[in-house]
Structures are given as C-alpha cells and as structure tokens.
Design a protein around this motif. Structure first.
Motif, PDB file in Angstrom:
ATOM      1  N   ARG A  29      46.781  54.819  38.902  1.00 28.56           N
ATOM      2  CA  ARG A  29      47.678  54.780  40.061  1.00 28.56           C
ATOM      3  C   ARG A  29      47.695  56.121  40.782  1.00 28.56           C
ATOM      4  N   GLU A  70      41.994  42.391  39.792  1.00 26.92           N
ATOM      5  CA  GLU A  70      42.752  43.422  40.493  1.00 26.92           C
ATOM      6  C   GLU A  70      43.812  44.053  39.607  1.00 26.92           C
ATOM      7  N   GLU A  71      44.414  43.276  38.699  1.00 28.23           N
ATOM      8  CA  GLU A  71      45.475  43.805  37.847  1.00 28.23           C
ATOM      9  C   GLU A  71      44.929  44.439  36.573  1.00 28.23           C
ATOM     10  N   GLU A  72      43.827  43.933  36.063  1.00 23.93           N
ATOM     11  CA  GLU A  72      43.368  44.383  34.753  1.00 23.93           C
ATOM     12  C   GLU A  72      42.340  45.514  34.826  1.00 23.93           C
ATOM     13  N   VAL A 109      41.063  48.864  35.659  1.00 24.56           N
ATOM     14  CA  VAL A 109      41.731  50.100  36.041  1.00 24.56           C
ATOM     15  C   VAL A 109      40.732  51.090  36.621  1.00 24.56           C
ATOM     16  N   ASN A 133      42.582  38.386  35.906  1.00 25.39           N
ATOM     17  CA  ASN A 133      42.856  38.882  37.253  1.00 25.39           C
ATOM     18  C   ASN A 133      42.236  40.272  37.368  1.00 25.39           C
ATOM     19  N   ARG A 172      47.087  40.628  27.113  1.00 28.51           N
ATOM     20  CA  ARG A 172      47.574  40.673  28.483  1.00 28.51           C
ATOM     21  C   ARG A 172      49.048  40.293  28.563  1.00 28.51           C
ATOM     22  N   LYS A 216      46.476  53.362  33.291  1.00 30.70           N
ATOM     23  CA  LYS A 216      46.990  52.777  34.522  1.00 30.70           C
ATOM     24  C   LYS A 216      47.727  53.803  35.361  1.00 30.70           C
ATOM     25  N   ASP A 239      51.633  46.833  27.500  1.00 23.85           N
ATOM     26  CA  ASP A 239      50.402  47.624  27.411  1.00 23.85           C
ATOM     27  C   ASP A 239      50.569  48.732  26.389  1.00 23.85           C
ATOM     28  N   LYS A 251      37.600  39.434  43.510  1.00 20.60           N
ATOM     29  CA  LYS A 251      38.761  38.544  43.706  1.00 20.60           C
ATOM     30  C   LYS A 251      38.314  37.178  44.200  1.00 20.60           C
TER      31      LYS A 251
END
Length: 599
Positions: free
Chosen positions: A326, A106-108, A110, A104, A310, A322, A314, A209
């Motif tokens: 963020r 979008e999630e992985e 950074v 994914n 995953r 991350k 983490d 995506k």
C-alpha cells in the motif's frame, strides 16, 4: 532392458553425490536462470534461491514444475531434489510457474513481480488456447497487453503496422473471422487508445481482472472415470473441484466447493471425495496412473489451504507485505501524480512554447509581409513616379506629335489642294493631249483621204499621159508620114504651139522631180518631229497619272491599248511601210508638187 536403465540411473545418482553439486536451469516466463546446487539441497532450498533471485515474496502461488514421461510433476519442497523423479540429464530443467491461482487477483496479488508473472503466464495460456477466450474478450485483453508493453497510445509513434509482428490473438479467433491483420490491428488500436493514462502495472491488473472471469482460468484438468467406467474430466481450481464431460470444459456437471469438502484421499488409483455433509454421497473415481493421483492430491491440498487462508486473518508477513504494497502504491501514486502533473505542466509548457513559436512565426511572417508590402509600396511609388515622368514626357511628346500632326494635316490639306489642282491640270493636259491626238487623227485621216485622192489623180494623170503619148505618137507618126508622103500637108506653127501648151503639164523634167522629193521629205521630217514631241508629251502625262489609275476599272479596249503600247505598235507606225521610193509615195508627191505649182 529395465535393469540396465536402473543401473544407469543409479550410476548417474552416484556420480552426482560424489560430485557434491549439480546444475539446474530455471525457465521463467521472461528468462532462463542457471544455478549450481548442492546435492543435499531440498526442493525448498532451490525454490527459495529462485524466489530470492526474482525478488519474489508471494511464494505460495508458485512452484517448480518438471516433465516426467508423459505427464508433469511439481518439485516437493520437503524432499531432496535428487531424490525425486527429476530428469537425470544436466542441467536439470525446471519451469518456474504459478501452481495456484488467486480468487481475486486485485486483492490477493501484492507484489508487482507476482502480478507480472501471473500476467505473462495467463497471457501465454490464452494465446495457446489452454484457456478458452471469446473473440471480444480477446481483443480487449490484447489492447491491455499492448498498453502494458508500449505505454500510452501516441498516434505519432504508434502508426499503422506497429503490431504486425506481435502475437496478440489466439489463432482460433483469427480464423473465425474473414478479417485481415490490418483490420484486427485497427480494432485493437481503437481499444488501446482508450486506456490512456494507465501504468504498465495497472494495465496488467486489468488484464488479469478480465481473464479471471473466464471459465477455464486457473483450472487444472485430469481425465478420470467413475464407477460405471464413464470418461469424465476433473477440474481443480481455487474454488473447489468440478466434474466435466470430456467435450465440455466450460460448464461443469457438478461442483464441490472447498468449504463443502470434508476429506480427499486416494488409494492406489481410486480417488475419494467426502462431502462435509455426511448424508451426502461420497464421490469416487479412478485415474489412469498413480502419479496423476499424487498430482491431483497436491493441487487439492494446496488450493484448499489457500482457500481457507483467504478467509482467515492475514499473517504478520502478509500484513507487512500488504502494508508495504500500500505504501509503495501510495508512493507510486504520488509519484505518478507528480509525474502526471509534471507531464501536464510540460505538455502545457510545450503547448505554450509551440503557441509562442507559432505566434513568433506568425509575427515574423507578418513582419516579412509588412516589409514586403513596404518594399512593394516603395517600388510602386518609384514606379508611379517613373510612370508619371513617362506620362509627362509622353504628354509632351503627344503634344508635339499633335502639333506635328496639325502641321502635317495642314500640309496634307495643302498637298491635297495642290494635288487636286495638279490632278485638274493633268486632266486638262490629258484632255488637251486627247484633243491634239484627235486632231492629229483627223489630220491623218484627212491626209489619208488626200493621199487616196492623189492616188486617183495620179492614176488619171498616168492615164491621160498614156493617152497623150499615144496621141503624140500618133501625131508624130502622121507628121513623118506627111513629110515622107508628098500628099501630107504641113500644119501651121500656131497649131503646134497650141498643142505643146495643152500638154505642158505632163512634160516633167528631172530637176523638178528632185525638188518635189526634197520638199516631201522635209515635210515628212517635220511631221515626224511633231509626232515624237507629241508622244513624249503623252508618255509624261501617262507617268504622272499612272499612280492614280484604278486597274480594276480598265475596259477591254484600255487593255488592248496598253498591250499595243508595250509592243511598240501605234496607228502611225504603219506609215513607215510606205518608203520614198514607193511609186505610190512618189505619185502622191508629184501630184502634190504639181498642185502647189500650177494651182
């Protein structure tokens, strides 16, 4: 030949070790980097140098790939660079590429640089058709690629034709439809316009995506054979191992998720996959070369490690990354919101300014129109005043002309009355002239009759004279005879006298003829003067009434008369042909004189 090649390679390796450095060129998706490396460097040293240069911290997705003979290989991190089967020519070329793909994105992913490098690599694979992409997805992906490059769509800037030089769609998709480049650009631009408000990073993430759902995304294919010798394809990706038929890379015949695989090993060219379920059958296959088995094993180990990673907590480094990501995203979000707010305020200010400018222009136009209207009003007032003055002058002039017209009318009436009187007098004069002409004509006719009568009388007189002469001759001859002849008896004197008186009217003398001619000539002159005076009078009358003549009403006789007048021919002009020496004229004169004398 083989020994010579080995000797050459050994010589090159020896020269590098003696030089203590070697040159490498790293080709990334955006640029080429060149470094001078020490001979003792391992693969990890060179890899870390490249990552530091790029500012990349998510290093576990990437690797340094190089070409070897008819296949590719990845640089091992724990071995020296020069001890591996890298090309011997300097600079040694390596390709910095994503070796493993996220499940994914979008999630992985950074870091923005990580995301950007994945975007470029996936985009290239799609355009080169290493990843199959349906046409509709190709258009949508192309619109995000355009947004990532050009930013928000602006019709004023992005006019038709701005994508003419861009490579956005696979050739397979372009050849699949009977569409012109302009038609493709129109559809891509229509999707591109809908992405307004996104940043470049967001557009690239949307691209990934969509791409990660494609069947061939992140899959490395290898040609294998099973125990029966059937050709198959082995696919290695982030989720597990997949077996495909050679002509179908989209739908696997069977799959082995990483969480169901207990062990993967190879011995020489034979590769073995042992499922976690010990009761399940072991899958074995053969590859074409040993080097391919090593590559398959590297990819399997790396994808398996990431798969398990995953699903664990983490690491501290990833957590920090991350958290920083963020915070960076939050900061960027705040900054973007601020920029968006400023942009909105600026747009509102620009709109307000444009509105004020438009209003100012409108007011200026209205003021100009008002000034023009005022000027026109002043000009109109001046013009009206001038027209009023002109109208007044014209009224005076018209009144004057009316008075003059009235005077002229009275004069014309008087003139008309006078003209009528003059016309009446002229008509009377004409009538009198006609009467005089008629009388003269009658007189002329009477005189012609008298002349004719005189002619007849003259003829009779001559005839009588001739008879008388004959008789006289006869008598004379008789008298002579009687004198000579004794027998002739002389008549008495009385008888002789009586004869002489009887014939006296025929005994004319020269003096009497001259006197008679003079009297006739005098009478002729008087007659001619009277005729001349009458002709002048007629001409004067003709001149006075000529302007009143209506030519169209002339009769044929009037026309003949006019022609005779122009030629000088008149009724009395024929009298000139009779001269005083004419016997007829003399006879008539003698008769006239005798008649007047002895009447």
């Amino acid at each position: 030949m083989a020994s010579a090649l080995a000797a050459k390679m050994g010589f090159n390796s020896l020269m590098r070790k003696q030089a203590k450095t070697f040159n490498v060129r790293i080709s990334t998706m955006e640029s080429d980097l060149e470094f001078s490396c020490e001979v003792k460097w391992k693969g990890k040293d060179l890899f870390d140098l490249v990552c530091r240069t790029l500012g990349l911290r998510e290093t576990w997705f990437f690797g340094l790939r190089y070409n070897i003979k008819d296949t590719v290989a990845w640089l091992k991190m724990d071995k020296k660079v020069l001890d591996q089967e890298v090309p011997k020519e300097e600079p040694i070329i390596f390709h910095f590429l994503a070796k493993f793909y996220p499940e994914n994105a979008e999630e992985e992913l950074v870091q923005d640089i990580t995301q950007h490098l994945f975007f470029l690599q996936v985009k290239k694979k799609i355009l080169e058709e290493e990843i199959h992409c349906p046409p509709e997805a190709s258009v949508l992906l192309a619109s995000y690629a355009v947004h990532a490059e050009y930013g928000d769509y602006d019709p004023a800037v992005h006019k038709p034709g701005f994508l003419a030089e861009e490579e956005l769609l696979p050739k397979r998709v372009i050849n699949l439809y009977q569409m012109t480049p302009e038609m493709w650009e129109e559809r891509i631009t229509a999707c591109y316009a809908e992405h307004r408000g996104r940043t470049r990073d967001e557009a690239e993430m949307e691209y990934l995506k969509i791409a990660q759902d494609l069947d061939m995304y992140g899959v490395n294919y290898f040609l294998i054979r099973n125990k029966k010798g059937t050709d198959l394809l082995l696919g290695v990706d982030a989720l597990g191992l997949h077996i495909y038929e050679p002509d179908n890379k989209l739908t696997p015949k069977c799959s082995f998720p990483w969480n169901e695989i207990r062990n993967i090993s190879y011995s020489d060219k034979e590769f073995t996959i042992k499922p976690l379920d010990k009761k399940a059958n072991v899958f074995k296959f053969n590859s074409s070369r040993l080097r391919v088995n090593k590559l398959i094993l590297q990819l399997c180990i790396g994808n398996h490690d990431l798969f398990m990673r995953r699903r664990r907590v983490d690491s501290l480094e990833v957590q920090q990354m991350k958290a920083q990501a963020r915070e960076e995203r939050a900061r960027k979000q705040v900054e973007r919101q601020r920029l968006q707010r400023e942009k909105q305020l600026r747009e509102e200010a620009e709109r307000a300014r444009d509105e004020l400018e438009r209003r100012l222009i409108q007011l200026q136009d209205e003021a100009d129109m008002a000034n023009e209207a005022l000027l026109r009003s002043e000009q109109t007032a001046d013009l009206l005043a001038e027209k009023a003055q002109i109208a007044e002058e014209e009224a005076k002039l018209l009144a004057q002309k009316a008075a003059e017209a009235e005077t002229e009318m009275q004069r014309i009436k008087v003139t008309a009355i006078r003209g009528q009187e003059e016309r009446r007098l002229m008509e009377q004069k004409m009538l009198e002239a006609k009467m005089v002409a008629l009388k003269m004509a009658e007189e002329s006719e009477r005189r012609a009759k008298e002349a004719e009568q005189l002619k007849q009388d003259l003829l009779e007189a001559r005839d009588s004279e001739r008879r008388a002469k004959n008789k006289l001759l006869e008598i004379t001859s008789k008298a002579v005879y009687m004198v000579t002849d004794p027998s002739y008896t002389i008549l008495p004197f009385d008888l002789y006298v009586s004869f002489s008186r009887e014939n006296l009217s025929f005994d004319f003398k020269d003096t009497d003829m001259k006197r008679l001619s003079m009297e006739i000539e005098k009478e002729k002159v008087e007659y001619m003067e009277k005729s001349k005076h009458l002709q002048e009078q007629l001409n004067e009358l003709k001149t006075e009434i000529e302007s009143l003549k209506l030519k169209e009403r002339e009769t044929p006789l009037d026309i003949i008369h006019n022609q005779n007048t122009e030629q000088g021919t008149s009724k009395h002009s024929n009298f000139k042909k009779v001269t005083p020496s004419s016997p007829l004229f003399l006879a008539a004169g003698n008769y006239y004189m005798c008649k007047n004398k002895y009447s």
